[in-house]
Write an enzyme that holds these catalytic residues in place. Structure first.
Site, short mmCIF file in Angstrom:
data_model
loop_
_atom_site.label_atom_id
_atom_site.label_comp_id
_atom_site.label_asym_id
_atom_site.label_seq_id
_atom_site.Cartn_x
_atom_site.Cartn_y
_atom_site.Cartn_z
N ASP A 9 -21.30 0.28 21.84
CA ASP A 9 -22.39 -0.60 22.23
C ASP A 9 -23.68 -0.15 21.57
O ASP A 9 -24.57 0.42 22.22
CB ASP A 9 -22.51 -0.64 23.77
CG ASP A 9 -21.28 -1.29 24.41
OD1 ASP A 9 -20.75 -2.26 23.83
OD2 ASP A 9 -20.84 -0.83 25.48
N ASP A 60 -14.57 -7.53 21.38
CA ASP A 60 -14.80 -7.91 22.78
C ASP A 60 -15.87 -8.99 22.85
O ASP A 60 -17.04 -8.70 23.12
CB ASP A 60 -15.23 -6.63 23.52
CG ASP A 60 -15.52 -6.85 24.99
OD1 ASP A 60 -15.07 -7.85 25.56
OD2 ASP A 60 -16.21 -5.99 25.58
N ASP A 65 -15.43 -21.15 26.95
CA ASP A 65 -16.02 -22.42 26.54
C ASP A 65 -14.94 -23.49 26.70
O ASP A 65 -13.87 -23.21 27.25
CB ASP A 65 -16.51 -22.31 25.08
CG ASP A 65 -17.69 -23.23 24.79
OD1 ASP A 65 -17.66 -24.39 25.24
OD2 ASP A 65 -18.63 -22.79 24.11
N THR A 69 -13.31 -25.69 21.57
CA THR A 69 -14.23 -24.74 20.93
C THR A 69 -13.58 -23.36 20.86
O THR A 69 -13.70 -22.65 19.85
CB THR A 69 -15.55 -24.69 21.73
OG1 THR A 69 -16.10 -26.00 21.73
CG2 THR A 69 -16.54 -23.73 21.11
N THR A 120 -16.10 -5.50 35.67
CA THR A 120 -16.10 -4.30 36.52
C THR A 120 -17.48 -4.01 37.11
O THR A 120 -17.63 -3.14 37.95
CB THR A 120 -15.59 -3.08 35.74
OG1 THR A 120 -16.19 -3.10 34.45
CG2 THR A 120 -14.10 -3.09 35.59
N ARG A 182 -15.39 6.65 34.34
CA ARG A 182 -16.41 7.69 34.39
C ARG A 182 -15.72 9.03 34.63
O ARG A 182 -14.74 9.10 35.38
CB ARG A 182 -17.40 7.43 35.54
CG ARG A 182 -18.32 6.23 35.31
CD ARG A 182 -19.24 6.45 34.12
NE ARG A 182 -20.11 5.32 33.81
CZ ARG A 182 -19.82 4.33 32.96
NH1 ARG A 182 -18.66 4.31 32.32
NH2 ARG A 182 -20.70 3.38 32.71
N GLY A 211 -17.47 3.65 27.31
CA GLY A 211 -18.71 3.55 26.55
C GLY A 211 -19.58 4.75 26.75
O GLY A 211 -19.37 5.82 26.16
O1 C5P Z 1 -20.69 2.29 29.03
P1 C5P Z 1 -19.49 1.78 29.77
O2 C5P Z 1 -18.32 2.74 29.82
O3 C5P Z 1 -19.85 1.22 31.13
O4 C5P Z 1 -19.00 0.53 28.86
C1 C5P Z 1 -17.97 -0.32 29.27
C2 C5P Z 1 -17.73 -1.33 28.20
O5 C5P Z 1 -16.68 -2.20 28.65
C3 C5P Z 1 -18.92 -2.23 27.88
O6 C5P Z 1 -18.87 -2.49 26.48
C4 C5P Z 1 -18.67 -3.51 28.66
O7 C5P Z 1 -19.17 -4.65 28.01
C5 C5P Z 1 -17.13 -3.55 28.68
N1 C5P Z 1 -16.53 -4.29 29.79
C6 C5P Z 1 -16.74 -3.97 31.12
N2 C5P Z 1 -16.13 -4.68 32.13
C7 C5P Z 1 -15.31 -5.68 31.82
C8 C5P Z 1 -15.08 -6.02 30.47
C9 C5P Z 1 -15.70 -5.29 29.48
O8 C5P Z 1 -17.45 -3.02 31.40
N3 C5P Z 1 -14.67 -6.31 32.79
#
Ligand code: C5P
Length: 236
Positions: A9, A60, A65, A69, A120, A182, A211
């Protein structure tokens, strides 16, 4: 199949490449995810470059839509050599079917396709109050997962806490891609339904998306290895 996907990200390609320089010298290239921020900033060229460097790639973009599309957009994405992409299950079974059709190349091959169930970052209370979905979050996720399977998708994106519920509803081969990860000792940020890499493994996640616990770590490569050690030691 189990692997750790690093959510890249970042707001620019140069920032992302600087980050990836930290992984030089590793025998295995990390599986990466690029999302809306980087894709909208840098476009398909960035996808081609990451593939050229030998990474597996989850694009991702969470399409949601009208079916036509989504079909046409997936047709464009089918020309990129991505490994995994996604749509929102809330777009309906018809929209998800259109996504599969669009993503499938003339020779029948296609990237894996999964559907986002509930983000999430969404709690059951928020889902019920803001989205007016009165079912429990578990029922909603199992229902969306069954819809995704009916439409021919390969799996869903959900919290690791819901992975076993999805497997029970759709079978053990139906993929669970799980963000909301985490370390036991790291901050939760804006995520709500979270777990550690080790617990995600226990719960049956196939691919974890991580992330900030990696990108914002003092030593991102060490954090990635820590994640792999907890989640998929067989890959090391
Ligand atoms: O930094 P972090 O670990 O929270 O990042 C989680 C990644 O997963 C982000 O890129 C977020 O857009 C993606 N994501 C999410 N929950 C979802 C789908 C994708 O957190 N249900």
């Amino acid at each position: 199949m189990k692997d750790v996907i690093i959510a890249c990200d970042f707001s620019s390609a140069s920032e992302c490449y600087r980050f990836l320089d930290l992984f030089q010298g590793q025998a295995r290239k990390p599986f990466l995810k690029i999302g809306m921020e980087l894709f909208y900033a840098e476009g398909p060229q960035m996808v081609r470059e990451l593939k050229r460097r030998g990474h597996r790639l989850f694009l991702d973009l969470k399409l949601h839509d009208i079916p036509n599309t989504v079909r046409r957009t997936m047709r464009v994405l089918s020309e990129l050599d991505i490994d995994l992409c996604n749509v929102h299950a809330a777009g309906t079974v018809e929209m998800m079917r259109a996504a599969v059709e669009g993503l499938t190349r003339p020779d029948g091959s296609r990237a894996l396709l999964v559907a986002v169930t509930q983000l999430t970052s969404t709690s059951e209370e928020r889902m019920q109050r803001d989205l007016l979905v009165s079912a429990s979050i578990g029922e909603t996720i199992a229902h969306y997962a069954r819809n995704a399977r009916e439409a021919g998708l390969d799996g869903v994106v959900c919290s690791p806490l819901e992975a076993s519920l999805v497997k029970a509803a759709c079978g053990k081969d139906f993929l669970t891609v799980t963000p909301g990860i985490r370390f036991a000792d790291s901050s939760t940020d804006d995520q709500v339904r979270i777990t550690t890499p080790a617990l995600a493994r226990e719960k049956g996640s196939d691919l974890i998306v991580v992330g900030r616990p990696i990108t914002a770590a003092p030593d991102p490569c060490a954090a990635w290895i820590r994640c792999c050690t907890e989640f998929c030691p067989e890959n090391l």
